[in-house]
Design a protein around this motif. Sequence first.
Motif, PDB file in Angstrom:
ATOM      1  N   PRO A 131      12.339  15.568 -27.446  1.00 13.09           N
ATOM      2  CA  PRO A 131      11.166  14.831 -27.944  1.00 13.09           C
ATOM      3  C   PRO A 131      11.499  13.420 -28.425  1.00 13.09           C
ATOM      4  O   PRO A 131      10.639  12.540 -28.413  1.00 13.09           O
ATOM      5  N   GLU A 132      12.759  13.186 -28.824  1.00 17.10           N
ATOM      6  CA  GLU A 132      13.152  11.873 -29.362  1.00 17.10           C
ATOM      7  C   GLU A 132      13.458  10.854 -28.271  1.00 17.10           C
ATOM      8  O   GLU A 132      13.797   9.701 -28.559  1.00 17.10           O
ATOM      9  N   ARG A 133      13.386  11.271 -27.004  1.00 17.02           N
ATOM     10  CA  ARG A 133      13.704  10.359 -25.900  1.00 17.02           C
ATOM     11  C   ARG A 133      12.881   9.066 -26.026  1.00 17.02           C
ATOM     12  O   ARG A 133      11.663   9.116 -26.207  1.00 17.02           O
ATOM     13  N   LEU A 134      13.523   7.926 -25.924  1.00 17.81           N
ATOM     14  CA  LEU A 134      12.831   6.640 -26.107  1.00 17.81           C
ATOM     15  C   LEU A 134      12.040   6.243 -24.855  1.00 17.81           C
ATOM     16  O   LEU A 134      12.511   6.423 -23.729  1.00 17.81           O
ATOM     17  N   ILE A 135      10.868   5.712 -25.060  1.00 18.57           N
ATOM     18  CA  ILE A 135      10.018   5.211 -23.967  1.00 18.57           C
ATOM     19  C   ILE A 135       9.525   3.812 -24.321  1.00 18.57           C
ATOM     20  O   ILE A 135       9.082   3.562 -25.441  1.00 18.57           O
ATOM     21  N   ILE A 136       9.608   2.920 -23.334  1.00 20.35           N
ATOM     22  CA  ILE A 136       9.143   1.542 -23.494  1.00 20.35           C
ATOM     23  C   ILE A 136       7.915   1.323 -22.602  1.00 20.35           C
ATOM     24  O   ILE A 136       7.945   1.663 -21.416  1.00 20.35           O
ATOM     25  N   PHE A 137       6.870   0.770 -23.182  1.00 19.75           N
ATOM     26  CA  PHE A 137       5.693   0.358 -22.414  1.00 19.75           C
ATOM     27  C   PHE A 137       5.684  -1.165 -22.402  1.00 19.75           C
ATOM     28  O   PHE A 137       5.471  -1.793 -23.449  1.00 19.75           O
ATOM     29  N   ALA A 138       5.937  -1.751 -21.250  1.00 19.52           N
ATOM     30  CA  ALA A 138       6.027  -3.213 -21.154  1.00 19.52           C
ATOM     31  C   ALA A 138       4.862  -3.694 -20.303  1.00 19.52           C
ATOM     32  O   ALA A 138       4.829  -3.487 -19.091  1.00 19.52           O
ATOM     33  N   ARG A 139       3.890  -4.326 -20.963  1.00 13.72           N
ATOM     34  CA  ARG A 139       2.673  -4.732 -20.265  1.00 13.72           C
ATOM     35  C   ARG A 139       2.679  -6.227 -20.011  1.00 13.72           C
ATOM     36  O   ARG A 139       2.942  -7.011 -20.924  1.00 13.72           O
ATOM     37  N   ALA A 140       2.424  -6.606 -18.762  1.00 14.64           N
ATOM     38  CA  ALA A 140       2.185  -8.015 -18.396  1.00 14.64           C
ATOM     39  C   ALA A 140       3.271  -8.943 -18.933  1.00 14.64           C
ATOM     40  O   ALA A 140       2.976  -9.991 -19.514  1.00 14.64           O
ATOM     41  N   VAL A 141       4.524  -8.546 -18.723  1.00 15.11           N
ATOM     42  CA  VAL A 141       5.648  -9.312 -19.279  1.00 15.11           C
ATOM     43  C   VAL A 141       5.620 -10.762 -18.801  1.00 15.11           C
ATOM     44  O   VAL A 141       5.380 -11.042 -17.636  1.00 15.11           O
ATOM     45  N   SER A 142       5.834 -11.670 -19.705  1.00 11.50           N
ATOM     46  CA  SER A 142       5.926 -13.120 -19.487  1.00 11.50           C
ATOM     47  C   SER A 142       4.576 -13.772 -19.206  1.00 11.50           C
ATOM     48  O   SER A 142       4.519 -14.933 -18.813  1.00 11.50           O
ATOM     49  N   THR A 143       3.484 -13.042 -19.437  1.00 14.02           N
ATOM     50  CA  THR A 143       2.141 -13.632 -19.345  1.00 14.02           C
ATOM     51  C   THR A 143       1.543 -13.702 -20.755  1.00 14.02           C
ATOM     52  O   THR A 143       2.092 -13.112 -21.688  1.00 14.02           O
ATOM     53  N   PRO A 144       0.395 -14.391 -20.912  1.00  9.95           N
ATOM     54  CA  PRO A 144      -0.225 -14.446 -22.245  1.00  9.95           C
ATOM     55  C   PRO A 144      -0.637 -13.070 -22.764  1.00  9.95           C
ATOM     56  O   PRO A 144      -0.826 -12.890 -23.973  1.00  9.95           O
ATOM     57  N   ASP A 145      -0.775 -12.092 -21.872  1.00 10.48           N
ATOM     58  CA  ASP A 145      -1.179 -10.741 -22.281  1.00 10.48           C
ATOM     59  C   ASP A 145       0.008  -9.838 -22.590  1.00 10.48           C
ATOM     60  O   ASP A 145      -0.167  -8.627 -22.777  1.00 10.48           O
ATOM     61  N   GLU A 146       1.207 -10.371 -22.632  1.00 14.75           N
ATOM     62  CA  GLU A 146       2.385  -9.526 -22.834  1.00 14.75           C
ATOM     63  C   GLU A 146       2.290  -8.668 -24.086  1.00 14.75           C
ATOM     64  O   GLU A 146       1.894  -9.142 -25.153  1.00 14.75           O
ATOM     65  N   ALA A 147       2.664  -7.390 -23.943  1.00 15.93           N
ATOM     66  CA  ALA A 147       2.765  -6.489 -25.092  1.00 15.93           C
ATOM     67  C   ALA A 147       3.874  -5.492 -24.803  1.00 15.93           C
ATOM     68  O   ALA A 147       3.894  -4.876 -23.737  1.00 15.93           O
ATOM     69  N   ILE A 148       4.808  -5.371 -25.739  1.00 18.33           N
ATOM     70  CA  ILE A 148       5.917  -4.439 -25.574  1.00 18.33           C
ATOM     71  C   ILE A 148       5.796  -3.367 -26.652  1.00 18.33           C
ATOM     72  O   ILE A 148       5.733  -3.683 -27.846  1.00 18.33           O
ATOM     73  N   GLY A 149       5.765  -2.124 -26.250  1.00 16.19           N
ATOM     74  CA  GLY A 149       5.716  -1.022 -27.209  1.00 16.19           C
ATOM     75  C   GLY A 149       6.908  -0.112 -27.015  1.00 16.19           C
ATOM     76  O   GLY A 149       7.312   0.148 -25.888  1.00 16.19           O
ATOM     77  N   VAL A 150       7.468   0.357 -28.119  1.00 15.98           N
ATOM     78  CA  VAL A 150       8.587   1.309 -28.056  1.00 15.98           C
ATOM     79  C   VAL A 150       8.189   2.550 -28.830  1.00 15.98           C
ATOM     80  O   VAL A 150       7.761   2.455 -29.980  1.00 15.98           O
ATOM     81  N   THR A 151       8.289   3.708 -28.192  1.00 15.80           N
ATOM     82  CA  THR A 151       7.950   4.941 -28.887  1.00 15.80           C
ATOM     83  C   THR A 151       8.871   6.066 -28.381  1.00 15.80           C
ATOM     84  O   THR A 151       9.894   5.789 -27.764  1.00 15.80           O
ATOM     85  N   THR A 152       8.521   7.284 -28.686  1.00 16.05           N
ATOM     86  CA  THR A 152       9.309   8.431 -28.218  1.00 16.05           C
ATOM     87  C   THR A 152       8.451   9.272 -27.284  1.00 16.05           C
ATOM     88  O   THR A 152       7.218   9.172 -27.270  1.00 16.05           O
ATOM     89  N   LEU A 153       9.122  10.132 -26.544  1.00 13.29           N
ATOM     90  CA  LEU A 153       8.405  11.036 -25.641  1.00 13.29           C
ATOM     91  C   LEU A 153       7.388  11.875 -26.423  1.00 13.29           C
ATOM     92  O   LEU A 153       6.268  12.101 -25.951  1.00 13.29           O
ATOM     93  N   ALA A 154       7.759  12.289 -27.632  1.00 12.22           N
ATOM     94  CA  ALA A 154       6.841  13.118 -28.434  1.00 12.22           C
ATOM     95  C   ALA A 154       5.560  12.360 -28.770  1.00 12.22           C
ATOM     96  O   ALA A 154       4.480  12.953 -28.824  1.00 12.22           O
TER      97      ALA A 154
END
Lengths: 257, 257
Positions: A188-211
């Motif tokens: 459950p602790e496995r790390l997951i990254i959500f990288a949205r629209a990298v290098s654009t004005p809409d960029e958003a980076i989220g880091v969470t876990t599988l759980a």
Amino acid sequence: MSGWLKIVGLGPGAASMITPEVSAALLEASDVVGYVPYVNRVAPREGLIRHGSDNREEINRAEQALQLAFEGHRVAVVSSGDPGVFAMASAVFEALEAGDSRWRSIDIQVLPGISAMLAASARAGAPLGHDFCCINLSDNLKPWSLIEKRLRLSAEADFAMAFYNPRSKARPVGFERTLKVLREVCEPERLIIFARAVSTPDEAIGVTTLAKATPEMADMRTLVIVGSSQTRRIERMKSPGADEDQAPLVYTPRSVC
Amino acid sequence: MSGWLKIVGLGPGAASMITPEVSAALLEASDVVGYVPYVNRVAPREGLIRHGSDNREEINRAEQALQLAFEGHRVAVVSSGDPGVFAMASAVFEALEAGDSRWRSIDIQVLPGISAMLAASARAGAPLGHDFCCINLSDNLKPWSLIEKRLRLSAEADFAMAFYNPRSKARPVGFERTLKVLREVCEPERLIIFARAVSTPDEAIGVTTLAKATPEMADMRTLVIVGSSQTRRIERMKSPGADEDQAPLVYTPRSVC
């Protein structure tokens, strides 16, 4: 002047990530061919014809580009990211192999670009710093059973995983299924990254876990990276003069414990 | 002025494949830190100190870079290709995590580069156009048993595979073992690409099959790509005005038969 076909990668969005060889090809081209939003990233200029087409028109677009080049045009086929990773290069070669045999004389080059995977990884830290795999989660062109098989084998191999096309309006359930499969085989602790629209004005980076990951964290502009069992998170402090702590870094060490 | 640390990718060799954001970082840096041949790719100029170090000095080099940045220097750590793929980014983060806690306030960015894998794929056609994996064949930092396990699982998943560090003088047998494992699980006609020193004057691209591949086809400057079972080869004709047929293209279709 004889024609050519260059299949070029525009990188994830920022002009500062487009390589000089791609910029030069775009300046020399007489025709730019691609999906409308990517063609729109090439500035109009005199002597350049921009041929934008719809999504899922890849083979028609590839045939158009090959025919234009065969007729003597200097044609740039544009993809976001890298053209060789789930993008136009394979579509052009499918059309080339199935099409007019005279097209095999065309001068064709692929010019690489910064892929969404590499850009997302760089923004998060270095989650792809050890062995990894890259899977297209769309089941438009392959059966879901094959995607699930690859997910299970990749988890068994303990690869970090980069996922393209995790979720769209037309495919709302695939990423939910992906999370379900991963929860069966990863901690459950496995790390997951959500990288949205990298290098654009809409960029958003989220880091969470599988759980804690939910299907809604991804959309069609998101590149998802799932760490291996070895992937780690480093908390950081604020940099001098800043008000807030810097975002955590996520990386996979070079050694295996 | 406060310091920073940018971990940048120089791409596979040609200046035309270095992104503008990396070029800008190199111009703003006060210090460049890296393995000697990569540091030598950055032109000397007044105000720039170049710190070249030996191979296998990654952690010492990372600590040096972090300390310089902490003291207020503007430090570029250089890698060939992409810094996040078997390169310096993970080494810097290992040193950061284990080192002086005050280093966690340093302004750190990773600037992606064209990886050897993407450059090699582009030169050959589009062998990574469908799902693939990327494995470092060096057993310096992981046991050989894990590499072999990953090879077998990747073949079962029917991934195309990109191999970094296939062979060196210090590790003469690993790639021979790799070919042996692949021959147990893949068909003899499986396509293999040997891409050496892409985008440098020493560039050489070879395409063969698993049956015909020999360990000597790879060295420490070679990136090896093994196709999936779906990967195809397109023979081409000479382009107008040329004397010889163009090299074949190797690509993996987007659909699975």
